[in-house]
Design a protein around this motif. Sequence first.
Motif, mmCIF file in Angstrom:
data_model
loop_
_atom_site.group_PDB
_atom_site.id
_atom_site.type_symbol
_atom_site.label_atom_id
_atom_site.label_comp_id
_atom_site.label_asym_id
_atom_site.label_seq_id
_atom_site.Cartn_x
_atom_site.Cartn_y
_atom_site.Cartn_z
ATOM 1 N N ALA A 200 0.895 -1.149 -0.179
ATOM 2 C CA ALA A 200 -0.079 0.242 -0.043
ATOM 3 C C ALA A 200 0.708 1.462 -0.041
ATOM 4 N N GLU A 201 1.923 1.047 0.558
ATOM 5 C CA GLU A 201 2.897 2.392 0.810
ATOM 6 C C GLU A 201 3.231 2.740 -0.667
ATOM 7 N N ASN A 202 3.766 1.625 -1.368
ATOM 8 C CA ASN A 202 4.310 1.751 -2.755
ATOM 9 C C ASN A 202 3.361 2.102 -3.768
ATOM 10 N N ASN A 203 2.119 1.690 -3.619
ATOM 11 C CA ASN A 203 1.061 2.257 -4.343
ATOM 12 C C ASN A 203 0.934 3.771 -4.044
ATOM 13 N N ALA A 204 0.847 4.156 -2.781
ATOM 14 C CA ALA A 204 0.619 5.475 -2.490
ATOM 15 C C ALA A 204 1.689 6.444 -3.210
ATOM 16 N N THR A 205 3.063 5.839 -2.827
ATOM 17 C CA THR A 205 4.001 6.684 -3.401
ATOM 18 C C THR A 205 3.993 6.827 -4.901
ATOM 19 N N ALA A 206 3.727 5.954 -5.848
ATOM 20 C CA ALA A 206 3.550 5.828 -7.157
ATOM 21 C C ALA A 206 2.445 6.940 -7.485
#
Length: 215
Positions: A200-206
Amino acid sequence: MEFTTVLFYVFAAIMIVAAIQVISARNPVHAALFLVLTFFNAAGIWMLLKAEFLAIVLVLVYVGAVMVLFLFVVMMLDINLDKLREGFWSHFPLAAAVGVIIVLEMSAVLLRGFLRPDNHVPAAADKIGNTKYLGIEIFTHYQFAFEVAAAILLLAIVAAVALTLRRRKDSKYFDPAAAVKVKAKDRIRIVSMKAESERAENNATAAAATVNPEA
């Protein structure tokens, strides 16, 4: 030959074979099971002798408690069977000699009683196996000895518990009194927090990088 005599020889033969297997079986679990079979046949012989109390005690105490505990210990421990059987044949001559001496002594005592011409069973022997008469004897003529035996057993139980609860440096110790006083709210605490994960953190950063390319 009477039927009870036939049962005696059957129980005795099975018990002898099982007892031999106890000391000759390579697997300790099998040896313990053969010992259980030996106890059952001994209880059958006690029943033939009208000693039902001794037969029941033999089954309940030794088979139902001692041997079950022994089986649990044997199955839970990682026993090296090869090391356990080291020196068996080197000690076998001495053990066989002692066994032969014991058999001869018991045979001399028993045959001396069987071969007497005036041998007869006393009338009071019919009440030996009766639990009622056994209780009367214990709580009248042997009451003090019975209470002393009970006190000794109680002392052994207290000593075993005290040795178990002692503080040791090589084992984790906890206070049983404190463990009993613990309430449910002290054992677990429920915290409300936002669910987070690396994906979820990677998706939010992207997503943030896509919206603001200059960031």
